[in-house]
Design a protein around this motif. Structure first.
Motif, PDB file in Angstrom:
ATOM      1  N   TYR A 133      -7.339  -2.711  -0.701  1.00  0.00           N
ATOM      2  CA  TYR A 133      -8.155  -3.089   0.456  1.00  0.00           C
ATOM      3  C   TYR A 133      -7.819  -4.511   0.899  1.00  0.00           C
ATOM      4  CZ  TYR A 133     -12.254  -3.893   3.366  1.00  0.00           C
ATOM      5  OH  TYR A 133     -13.088  -4.210   4.417  1.00  0.00           O
ATOM      6  N   LEU A 134      -7.621  -5.418  -0.041  1.00  0.00           N
ATOM      7  CA  LEU A 134      -7.245  -6.795   0.329  1.00  0.00           C
ATOM      8  C   LEU A 134      -5.857  -6.829   0.971  1.00  0.00           C
ATOM      9  CD1 LEU A 134      -8.531  -8.769  -2.796  1.00  0.00           C
ATOM     10  CD2 LEU A 134      -9.539  -8.704  -0.506  1.00  0.00           C
ATOM     11  N   LEU A 135      -4.967  -5.977   0.494  1.00  0.00           N
ATOM     12  CA  LEU A 135      -3.630  -5.922   1.080  1.00  0.00           C
ATOM     13  C   LEU A 135      -3.691  -5.445   2.534  1.00  0.00           C
ATOM     14  CD1 LEU A 135      -0.596  -6.305   0.593  1.00  0.00           C
ATOM     15  CD2 LEU A 135      -0.502  -3.922  -0.193  1.00  0.00           C
ATOM     16  N   LEU A 136      -4.555  -4.483   2.799  1.00  0.00           N
ATOM     17  CA  LEU A 136      -4.718  -4.003   4.176  1.00  0.00           C
ATOM     18  C   LEU A 136      -5.298  -5.092   5.068  1.00  0.00           C
ATOM     19  CD1 LEU A 136      -6.068  -0.374   3.572  1.00  0.00           C
ATOM     20  CD2 LEU A 136      -3.792  -1.024   4.382  1.00  0.00           C
ATOM     21  N   LEU A 137      -6.199  -5.894   4.494  1.00  0.00           N
ATOM     22  CA  LEU A 137      -6.794  -6.971   5.300  1.00  0.00           C
ATOM     23  C   LEU A 137      -5.757  -8.046   5.638  1.00  0.00           C
ATOM     24  CD1 LEU A 137     -10.297  -7.464   3.617  1.00  0.00           C
ATOM     25  CD2 LEU A 137      -9.795  -6.382   5.811  1.00  0.00           C
ATOM     26  N   THR A 138      -4.869  -8.316   4.734  1.00  0.00           N
ATOM     27  CA  THR A 138      -3.880  -9.380   4.964  1.00  0.00           C
ATOM     28  C   THR A 138      -2.717  -8.920   5.839  1.00  0.00           C
ATOM     29  OG1 THR A 138      -2.796  -8.772   2.879  1.00  0.00           O
ATOM     30  CG2 THR A 138      -4.450 -10.528   2.788  1.00  0.00           C
ATOM     31  N   ASP A 139      -2.454  -7.630   5.852  1.00  0.00           N
ATOM     32  CA  ASP A 139      -1.314  -7.114   6.627  1.00  0.00           C
ATOM     33  C   ASP A 139      -1.830  -6.025   7.562  1.00  0.00           C
ATOM     34  OD1 ASP A 139       1.100  -6.449   7.670  1.00  0.00           O
ATOM     35  OD2 ASP A 139       2.009  -5.837   5.738  1.00  0.00           O
ATOM     36  N   PRO A 140      -2.138  -6.361   8.838  1.00  0.00           N
ATOM     37  CA  PRO A 140      -2.682  -5.351   9.765  1.00  0.00           C
ATOM     38  C   PRO A 140      -1.685  -4.242  10.070  1.00  0.00           C
ATOM     39  CG  PRO A 140      -3.132  -7.576  10.557  1.00  0.00           C
ATOM     40  CD  PRO A 140      -2.183  -7.727   9.429  1.00  0.00           C
ATOM     41  N   GLY A 141      -0.385  -4.517   9.900  1.00  0.00           N
ATOM     42  CA  GLY A 141       0.592  -3.483  10.182  1.00  0.00           C
ATOM     43  C   GLY A 141       0.455  -2.295   9.233  1.00  0.00           C
ATOM     44  N   LEU A 142       0.084  -2.575   8.034  1.00  0.00           N
ATOM     45  CA  LEU A 142      -0.093  -1.483   7.069  1.00  0.00           C
ATOM     46  C   LEU A 142      -1.252  -0.588   7.460  1.00  0.00           C
ATOM     47  CD1 LEU A 142       0.481  -3.332   3.654  1.00  0.00           C
ATOM     48  CD2 LEU A 142       2.026  -1.732   4.817  1.00  0.00           C
ATOM     49  N   SER A 143      -2.332  -1.204   7.945  1.00  0.00           N
ATOM     50  CA  SER A 143      -3.487  -0.382   8.340  1.00  0.00           C
ATOM     51  C   SER A 143      -3.134   0.514   9.508  1.00  0.00           C
ATOM     52  CB  SER A 143      -4.677  -1.281   8.685  1.00  0.00           C
ATOM     53  OG  SER A 143      -4.319  -2.161   9.764  1.00  0.00           O
ATOM     54  N   GLY A 144      -2.286  -0.011  10.452  1.00  0.00           N
ATOM     55  CA  GLY A 144      -1.890   0.831  11.563  1.00  0.00           C
ATOM     56  C   GLY A 144      -0.924   1.910  11.106  1.00  0.00           C
ATOM     57  N   TYR A 145      -0.054   1.549  10.161  1.00  0.00           N
ATOM     58  CA  TYR A 145       0.909   2.526   9.664  1.00  0.00           C
ATOM     59  C   TYR A 145       0.207   3.681   8.960  1.00  0.00           C
ATOM     60  CZ  TYR A 145       4.778   4.482   6.998  1.00  0.00           C
ATOM     61  OH  TYR A 145       5.696   5.335   6.429  1.00  0.00           O
ATOM     62  N   TYR A 146      -0.810   3.354   8.157  1.00  0.00           N
ATOM     63  CA  TYR A 146      -1.502   4.407   7.398  1.00  0.00           C
ATOM     64  C   TYR A 146      -2.677   4.981   8.166  1.00  0.00           C
ATOM     65  CZ  TYR A 146       1.260   3.213   3.302  1.00  0.00           C
ATOM     66  OH  TYR A 146       2.296   3.009   2.426  1.00  0.00           O
ATOM     67  N   GLY A 147      -2.983   4.515   9.312  1.00  0.00           N
ATOM     68  CA  GLY A 147      -4.071   5.058  10.132  1.00  0.00           C
ATOM     69  C   GLY A 147      -5.435   4.763   9.572  1.00  0.00           C
ATOM     70  N   VAL A 148      -5.624   3.534   9.094  1.00  0.00           N
ATOM     71  CA  VAL A 148      -6.929   3.149   8.542  1.00  0.00           C
ATOM     72  C   VAL A 148      -7.859   2.842   9.692  1.00  0.00           C
ATOM     73  CG1 VAL A 148      -8.147   1.494   7.102  1.00  0.00           C
ATOM     74  CG2 VAL A 148      -5.838   2.241   6.470  1.00  0.00           C
ATOM     75  N   PRO A 149      -9.062   3.370   9.692  1.00  0.00           N
ATOM     76  CA  PRO A 149      -9.997   3.090  10.793  1.00  0.00           C
ATOM     77  C   PRO A 149     -10.309   1.603  10.850  1.00  0.00           C
ATOM     78  CG  PRO A 149     -10.748   4.985   9.512  1.00  0.00           C
ATOM     79  CD  PRO A 149      -9.606   4.383   8.765  1.00  0.00           C
ATOM     80  N   ASP A 150     -10.558   1.117  12.064  1.00  0.00           N
ATOM     81  CA  ASP A 150     -10.848  -0.308  12.234  1.00  0.00           C
ATOM     82  C   ASP A 150     -12.187  -0.699  11.629  1.00  0.00           C
ATOM     83  OD1 ASP A 150      -8.446  -0.539  13.545  1.00  0.00           O
ATOM     84  OD2 ASP A 150      -9.328  -0.292  15.558  1.00  0.00           O
ATOM     85  N   THR A 151     -13.102   0.252  11.572  1.00  0.00           N
ATOM     86  CA  THR A 151     -14.431  -0.076  11.000  1.00  0.00           C
ATOM     87  C   THR A 151     -14.321  -0.481   9.541  1.00  0.00           C
ATOM     88  OG1 THR A 151     -14.758   2.274  10.511  1.00  0.00           O
ATOM     89  CG2 THR A 151     -15.638   1.445  12.592  1.00  0.00           C
ATOM     90  N   TRP A 152     -13.284   0.003   8.831  1.00  0.00           N
ATOM     91  CA  TRP A 152     -13.151  -0.356   7.408  1.00  0.00           C
ATOM     92  C   TRP A 152     -12.718  -1.813   7.249  1.00  0.00           C
ATOM     93  CZ3 TRP A 152     -10.620   4.079   4.163  1.00  0.00           C
ATOM     94  CH2 TRP A 152     -11.406   5.243   4.287  1.00  0.00           C
ATOM     95  N   LEU A 153     -12.141  -2.345   8.373  1.00  0.00           N
ATOM     96  CA  LEU A 153     -11.633  -3.710   8.271  1.00  0.00           C
ATOM     97  C   LEU A 153     -12.596  -4.727   8.842  1.00  0.00           C
ATOM     98  CD1 LEU A 153      -7.927  -2.991   9.337  1.00  0.00           C
ATOM     99  CD2 LEU A 153      -8.884  -3.107   7.025  1.00  0.00           C
TER     100      LEU A 153
END
Length: 550
Positions: free
Chosen positions: A32-52
């Motif tokens: 979860y911290l890695l996703l917060l530091t790298d927004p590209g990963l969240s877009g790549y994996y399709g993480v909802p924005d509400t989780w961030l």
């Protein structure tokens, strides 16, 4: 030491498991911290924005902290269980070690006991072997004594008989009548009787079985006794006298233990004597089979036993301490010897008549426990019965009626109660005292004593006008239950009623008379004959042919 459990020991130790929940939660938090530091990963994996969003960070942190706390709680519980299991295992190991030590100690102790037991058994075996050798040696000595004793006894008996006959002849001559010093025939006869008694005692002591020895003698005497009854008209002499009078035997036994000379028994009637040491009543009874000296030996041992125990400290009696009575009851000679001594303990009763057993202390006598053993064996030989009774002082009530010379009558009720084992007199509600006392101005004429609940009244009268007088219970002369003491004085005549402590021991012996043995054998023969007739009749009826007309 703690008590060991009988169940099988629990050796399993529970382990502490790995904290996989916390590890997974930590891995998720790192992702979860890695996703917060790298927004590209969240877009790549399709993480909802509400989780961030920022509030979600606190939810993730709270969940991670909850998982860590839960694992920490689980770890502490598992660690505590593991520690308890380890302590239990240590306790079981310690108990096992102590049990092993105890088993080793017991094995060592029991091995020592086994060695001691082996030594004890070996010693006892050696003692028994030595005892058997001594017994065989004693039997050979006894046989030699009997053989030489017969020869010596015949010589002494012949010499005494000749001396007695010569003394009797000398006493009848004119020379002896003029003052010669011819020996008295009675002295020789007494010596001859003593020698025969000594021989009978030696003969009985060296017998293998005393009861069987006496029983064989009774069978032989019984045969001669029957011959005399069947051939009453013929005057054929018997080899020896098969019967004797128990009254004379009892008198002889009493004369041997008495310190003073006793008058001989009368030809007819009872022999009575009360000299402060002996109370004796010997009634004429039926004859007994056998040897008179055997009954003398029996009574001599009982009377010596009574002398010893009646003189024990603390058992002083206000009446004659020893009583000997002889009577016939239902065809049996009944002998009773009472002494005012200590009771026979219950633990002593089974061994009382055993050879070598004695209730006396070794320092108090020189015997070896033979007296009562001889008594028991003689009674067995006679096919009689012996019993030992502990006599107790009863609690009762007396009605005392006193009549004075001036016709005055005084009646009193006296309760006899036991206080610490001693009889005390109590009149009404008064405190119990040793005696009940009266003082009268007029002399005493008579006293009547009646036991409550009984119609038997004892009347005492003919009191002397001077001197102290004692009167005992006439209903129980051998063991008086009360005593009257009368001391006449001018205007102060004193009367004292005292209850007697009659606690003691009584030996009772019953022996069948010669007549009873004869009648019993005839009755048994008649019963056997009738039974045999009935048996033969039944057999004949069973084998007889069936007749319907009958």
């Amino acid at each position: 030491m703690k008590r060991r459990n009988d169940k099988a020991p629990e050796a399993r130790v529970r382990k502490v498991t790995f904290a996989w929940r916390s590890a997974l939660a930590a891995l998720g938090a790192m992702c979860y911290l890695l996703l917060l530091t790298d927004p590209g990963l969240s877009g790549y994996y399709g993480v909802p924005d509400t989780w961030l969003q920022p509030p979600m960070k606190w939810w993730v942190f709270g969940a991670f902290l909850a998982v860590v706390l839960l694992d920490l709680y689980r770890y502490r519980r598992q660690y505590a269980r593991q520690a308890a299991d380890l302590r239990r295992v240590d306790e079981q190991v310690r108990e096992l070690w102590e049990s092993k030590k105890q088993l080793q100690l017991k094995a060592h102790t029991y091995s020592g006991h086994a060695d001691k037991l082996k030594l004890f058994i070996s010693d006892k075996l050696l003692e028994h072997i030595e005892y058997d050798e001594k017994f065989l040696h004693f039997k050979s000595i006894a046989a030699e004594v009997r053989h030489n004793g017969v020869i010596s006894f015949d010589k002494v008996q012949t010499a005494l008989q000749q001396a007695a006959a010569a003394a009797e002849v000398s006493a009848n001559t004119a020379t002896a009548a003029k003052g010669g010093d011819a020996p008295a025939a009675a002295d020789y006869q007494a010596a001859l009787d003593a020698m025969r008694y000594l021989w009978d005692l030696l003969d009985l002591s060296t017998a293998d079985n005393l009861a069987l020895h006496i029983g064989n003698l009774l069978c032989e005497c019984e045969e001669h006794y029957y011959q005399r009854l069947l051939n009453s008209d013929a005057a054929a002499p018997l080899p020896f006298e098969p019967v004797y009078a128990p009254q004379r035997a009892a008198w002889r036994a009493l004369a041997q233990v008495s310190h003073a000379a006793l008058p001989p028994p009368p030809d007819e009637g009872a022999y009575l004597r009360d000299d402060g040491q002996w109370h004796v009543r010997l009634d004429p009874v039926g004859e007994l089979l056998g040897n008179e000296n055997h009954l003398v030996l029996l009574l001599e041992n009982l009377l010596k036993n009574a002398q010893y125990f009646s003189g024990k400290r603390g058992y002083k009696a206000g009446f004659t301490p020893i009583a000997l009575t002889l009577a016939e009851e239902q065809g049996r000679v009944c002998l009773r010897v009472y002494n005012r001594g200590p009771h026979v303990a219950d633990e002593d009763r089974p061994n009382l008549f055993q050879l070598g057993y004695s209730t006396r202390r070794p320092r108090e006598h020189h015997g070896r426990g033979l007296g009562l053993y001889f008594v028991s064996e003689i009674v067995k030989g006679y096919e009689g019965h012996i019993a030992v009774h502990n006599i107790h002082t009863p609690e009762t009530q007396y009605a005392v009626r006193v009549e004075l010379a001036n016709d005055e009558v005084i009646t009193d009720l006296i309760d006899v109660v036991l206080v610490e084992g001693r009889p005390m007199c109590r009149a009404g509600s008064d405190t119990p005292a040793e005696a009940r006392e009266w003082t009268f101005k007029a002399p005493l004429r008579s006293v009547e004593v009646t036991t409550t609940g009984s119609r038997n009244t004892q009347r005492l009268q003919a009191f002397d006008a001077k001197g102290k007088q004692l009167r005992f219970d006439p209903a129980h002369p051998e063991r008086p239950r009360w005593r009257l003491e009368y001391a006449p004085k001018r205007n102060a005549h004193q009367l004292r009623f005292e209850a007697m402590d009659i606690g003691g021991v009584e030996f009772e012996i019953r022996l069948p008379t010669a007549r009873l043995r004869l009648e019993s054998s005839e009755l048994a023969q008649e019963e056997d004959f009738e039974a045999e007739v009935e048996r033969l009749d039944e057999r004949l009826r069973a084998h007889a042919p069936f007749d319907p007309a009958v």
